[in-house]
Design a protein around this motif. Sequence first.
Motif, short mmCIF file in Angstrom:
data_model
loop_
_atom_site.label_atom_id
_atom_site.label_comp_id
_atom_site.label_asym_id
_atom_site.label_seq_id
_atom_site.Cartn_x
_atom_site.Cartn_y
_atom_site.Cartn_z
N TYR A 178 -1.76 4.68 5.49
CA TYR A 178 -1.66 4.33 3.68
C TYR A 178 -2.87 4.79 3.12
CZ TYR A 178 2.69 2.17 5.69
OH TYR A 178 4.12 1.67 5.87
N TYR A 179 -3.27 5.01 2.02
CA TYR A 179 -4.14 4.64 0.97
C TYR A 179 -4.17 3.10 1.03
CZ TYR A 179 -2.72 8.52 -0.73
OH TYR A 179 -2.77 10.46 -1.20
N ASN A 180 -6.14 3.15 0.56
CA ASN A 180 -6.47 2.04 0.93
C ASN A 180 -6.86 1.38 -1.14
OD1 ASN A 180 -6.69 1.08 3.55
ND2 ASN A 180 -9.24 2.52 3.20
N GLN B 76 0.58 -1.78 -0.26
CA GLN B 76 0.61 0.52 -0.01
C GLN B 76 0.86 1.30 -0.13
OE1 GLN B 76 -2.23 -1.83 3.93
NE2 GLN B 76 -4.43 -0.75 2.71
N ASN C 143 0.22 7.59 2.21
CA ASN C 143 -1.06 8.81 2.01
C ASN C 143 0.45 10.36 2.73
OD1 ASN C 143 -2.26 10.82 2.47
ND2 ASN C 143 -4.13 10.00 2.36
N ASN D 13 0.68 2.22 -8.39
CA ASN D 13 -0.60 2.17 -8.29
C ASN D 13 -1.25 1.75 -9.92
OD1 ASN D 13 -3.03 2.99 -7.63
ND2 ASN D 13 -2.47 5.20 -8.15
N ARG E 214 -4.59 2.67 -3.22
CA ARG E 214 -2.70 2.74 -4.35
C ARG E 214 -1.61 2.13 -4.38
NH1 ARG E 214 -2.45 8.02 -6.94
NH2 ARG E 214 -0.10 7.59 -6.32
#
Length: 611
Positions: A415-417, A406, A409, A443, A419
């Motif tokens: 963390y992004y869910n 992940q 951010n 990504n 990306r």
Amino acid sequence: TDPVRLACDLASVTGSPADGFMSRMKRGGRYSVLARKITPRQAEKIGDLGWNLVLSHETHRRYPLKTVAGQLIGFTDIDNRGISGIELVYDQLLMGKPGWRVVQLDVEGKQHFDRGYPFKPQVDGGDLVLTIDLSLQSIVEEELSRALKRYNGESGIGLILNPFSGEILSMVSQPSFDPNRPERFDPSRQKNLAVTELYEPGSTFKLIPAMLLLEDYHVKPDSVVDCGVGYITVYDKTIHDAIGHGKLTFRDVLVKSSNVGMIKLTAGVRREDLYNKIREFGFLEKTGVELPGEAVGSLPELPDWSGLTMPNVVIGQGISVNMLQLACVYGAVANGGSLMKPLLVKELKFPEGDVERTLSSRVRRVMRTETAALMRQILNDVVERGTGRRAQIKGMSIAGKTGTAQMVNLERGGYYNDRFFASFLGFFPVESPRYLILISMVNPHGPNGEHTGGAVCAPVFKRIAERILGLKPELWTLNSSGSDASSPSRRIIVPDLDRKTYAEANEVLNSIGLKVVRHGSGTVCDQVPAPGTTAMKGDVVHVTLSPENRSLNAMVIMPVLTGLSLRDAVKKAMDSGLMVRISGTGRVVRQTPVSGARIMVGETCSLKAVG
């Protein structure tokens, strides 16, 4: 007489704003430089418009392969001075030195030369020979570009290394850029992403705690851990597997890439041991590659570790690395345990005619030969029946590891869910690896939601490997299912000769069918090929020896080497415990450091010889 019309005409021909030309004409002085680096066709058009401007000719760096290896090579400014990539690092060698001449001007301004007047000739720049293989570079660029479009990735990295020598055969960053027209591309596309950017590697990093468990904590490949239904809660944070695996062996924790299994296996590991193992593998230092802007891997210092740091790091989160570092570590598995310094420049050709060849350099041994062999088997299982199945090529043995992390951010923390950073590292043939390939993508979002290293990057690896096999069909003979050339009776694992005398090394190598060439005297301090490397009967092993009575932290006085034959100078330097870099042939005319200087045993001195 008509600056406005002149500015408009120049703008229409060159495509540059008219305001810029107006401001240059207003600066005053005897003359104004209105434009540089215009093409001959543009100059002709300006003349056709009736303007009688002064034209002068300049040289301009041209990159005939355009976008191929653009970020790696870099580019020069308007005065041909390197400002990025190899152009920047080796600017002094490449640029040469200007000359001058005294001339007479007559009343009409014409130049007249007289041989009696003083002059200094210019010196042309030198040349570089890179380790990059143009065919492989083009293949990786094509396949990575195609994959980025298919999976809608933001950017991608591709690397091919020779795991034994550390030579970089391909280094690709996508999207690409053309160094002939750098101003037309966003600066972000000029970055060499493999060295200038840091990423959290995800499960490809599980190799490091796995090595620690095998070598320092004596965990066996068949040791069993219960991974339960696929999640574990650590300090109120829940960490998941893709699915619940139940009970897995240590081997299958890597094959299935289980986060839960790795966290449970390392529950008894001291954080100091993990931190030191990470340092040992070179993640917290530069690789030393001949490129500018290399980023150093990042990890919190031990006093700053929280309860979550250890479980995060063992699954490849909470630590950042550059992709070249990661490739070098997997190269150590492939070559039998030696961390090699990545090599990009093969030869430096100086204007005077001297040629300096760069030799492979081992940083240090980071794992035992038998541990590396075991890990190659496990990584082969990853491809045969684990998360790397999409990298399979029928009839070819391949080892590899997937990774999906992940992305951090940076604005809100955490963390992004949605990306991810996806990657796959692999090498082949497993029994005698010749090519190590890394593919990573920022990504990705495939047409069916694909975003993992196994789904996105492993197929790119496969396609590149298939094309290499098309170019190098002899690789099939090195495979376990190949012909006589790969038979175990002919393949030999090079032993570790560290600290052996020449007689002892010679006896060991001769007993297994290998030859030896020695450099220096004393006991073995380095060898090529590295220990654990696969060789064929009759191959030569070069051993470098240093005096037995000198410890590696001792100081010696640099001997007088100028005036000696190159052979005698090399012997004298090595007898003092020094390594030697050579350029030219004949007698030594220059040495660095100078005689009488204090220098550490094991350091390198440079000798220039003239025939």
